[in-house]
Design an enzyme around this catalytic site. Structure first.
Site, short mmCIF file in Angstrom:
data_model
loop_
_atom_site.label_atom_id
_atom_site.label_comp_id
_atom_site.label_asym_id
_atom_site.label_seq_id
_atom_site.Cartn_x
_atom_site.Cartn_y
_atom_site.Cartn_z
CB CYS A 177 -0.28 -24.94 47.57
SG CYS A 177 0.58 -25.39 46.04
CG HIS B 292 2.76 -27.69 50.03
ND1 HIS B 292 1.42 -27.90 50.26
CD2 HIS B 292 2.91 -27.67 48.69
CE1 HIS B 292 0.78 -28.04 49.11
NE2 HIS B 292 1.67 -27.91 48.13
CD GLU C 61 1.25 -28.06 53.78
OE1 GLU C 61 1.64 -26.88 53.64
OE2 GLU C 61 1.18 -28.87 52.82
N1 LIG Z 1 -3.29 -27.87 41.96
C1 LIG Z 1 -2.61 -26.61 42.13
C2 LIG Z 1 -2.25 -26.39 43.59
C3 LIG Z 1 -1.23 -27.34 44.13
C4 LIG Z 1 -1.26 -27.53 45.62
O1 LIG Z 1 -2.14 -26.98 46.27
O2 LIG Z 1 -0.42 -28.25 46.14
C5 LIG Z 1 -1.40 -26.54 41.25
O3 LIG Z 1 -0.94 -27.50 40.74
O4 LIG Z 1 -0.86 -25.50 41.03
N1 LIG Z 2 0.45 -30.37 44.73
C1 LIG Z 2 0.41 -31.33 45.82
C2 LIG Z 2 -0.94 -31.36 46.45
C3 LIG Z 2 -0.99 -32.16 47.69
C4 LIG Z 2 -0.84 -31.35 48.94
O1 LIG Z 2 -1.84 -30.84 49.46
O2 LIG Z 2 0.29 -31.20 49.44
#
Ligand SMILES: N[C@@H](CCC(=O)O)C(=O)O
Ligand SMILES: NCCCC(=O)O
Length: 255
Positions: free
Chosen positions: A111, A219, A221
């Site tokens: 992400c 994600h 993980e």
């Molecule tokens: N903050 C970034 C990454 C999100 C994340 O890492 O979960 C976004 O909204 O695109």
């Molecule tokens: N966009 C969600 C950020 C939190 C996470 O690390 O899953």
């Protein structure tokens, strides 16, 4: 017995109450622990020497985060008001990623980490994908329970000839989606491994990388051991980290 890999896990810099703190979600730590011994990498105001770190690390997990990369790193327009940034994290992760790739230290980027991989190698980001015509809203439903927010949200299609195909992932599978930013211009060194139905790049690998260098916009993980695709990704990362740790262990006896 080969050495247990040491796996760096990138932290965020956050204010917790009165305290300036370094934070990492437990799901990243536990997923990294599948590949070896997790070691949190703080986002310091004066980053630790990446060369010295990489001599010791056998892999790095670049984590997700609510914060966004500061747009000056990709010559983007200023962020919308109230956007959360983390300049110390940017200054830590972007140089570390470049050097890790150069040195063949395995990296798995999730992400924000995936966005960092694209920016570190010269690509650019869309800051608000949901405002672009023809694109899906890739954000999580804000008030849902966590399990619902991390539930599968859309398909991705795996591109032929890449690493995801090589490690045996299906041609299409469902992923969760919790981001507002996304890849705009793909860095020249990256191969688009998977696409969302709206064409957004959802997974990448570094072309001709010496080691495992993969990023995903979703994600994996999240409850990784319950999802066969996530498990395959973390197994591939673990295998790469084990190989590096094993090679390093053998090196002294060759001298
Ligand atoms: N903050 C970034 C990454 C999100 C994340 O890492 O979960 C976004 O909204 O695109
Ligand atoms: N966009 C969600 C950020 C939190 C996470 O690390 O899953």
């Amino acid at each position: 017995m080969s050495r247990i890999p040491l796996i760096g896990v990138t932290a965020c810099r956050q204010q917790l109450g009165k305290y300036d703190s370094h934070t990492v979600g437990d799901k990243y730590v536990e997923a990294a622990a599948f590949a070896g011994i997790p070691l949190l990498l703080p986002a310091r105001s004066t980053p630790s020497d990446p060369r010295a770190l990489l001599e010791r690390l056998d892999g790095i997990l670049f984590t997700g985060s609510p914060s966004n990369i500061e747009p000056h790193h990709y010559q983007g327009p200023p962020s919308a008001k109230d956007t959360q940034h983390d300049a110390y994290r940017d200054d830590t992760t972007l140089p570390l990623l470049r050097l890790a790739i150069d040195q063949g230290v395995p990296v798995f980027c999730i992400c924000r980490g995936f966005q960092e991989l694209n920016v570190a190698l010269g690509g650019t980001l869309h800051q608000r994908v949901h405002e672009l015509p023809g694109y899906l809203d890739h954000r999580e439903p804000p008030s849902d329970a966590l399990a619902e927010q991390y539930a599968p949200r859309h398909a991705v299609s795996v591109q032929p000839g890449g690493l995801l195909e090589l490690i045996g992932l299906p041609a299409s599978f469902q992923v969760n989606s919790l981001h507002s930013q996304g890849i705009d211009r793909l860095a020249g060194a990256l191969f688009a491994e998977a696409l969302a139905p709206d064409g957004l790049v959802e997974a990448v690998s570094v072309r001709d990388a010496q080691g495992f260098a993969v990023g995903v916009q979703w994600h994996p993980e999240w409850r990784f051991s319950e999802n066969p695709v996530s498990l395959s990704l973390f197994q591939a990362f673990r295998d790469a980290c084990l190989i590096l740790a094993g090679n390093r262990q053998r090196l002294p006896s060759r001298r």
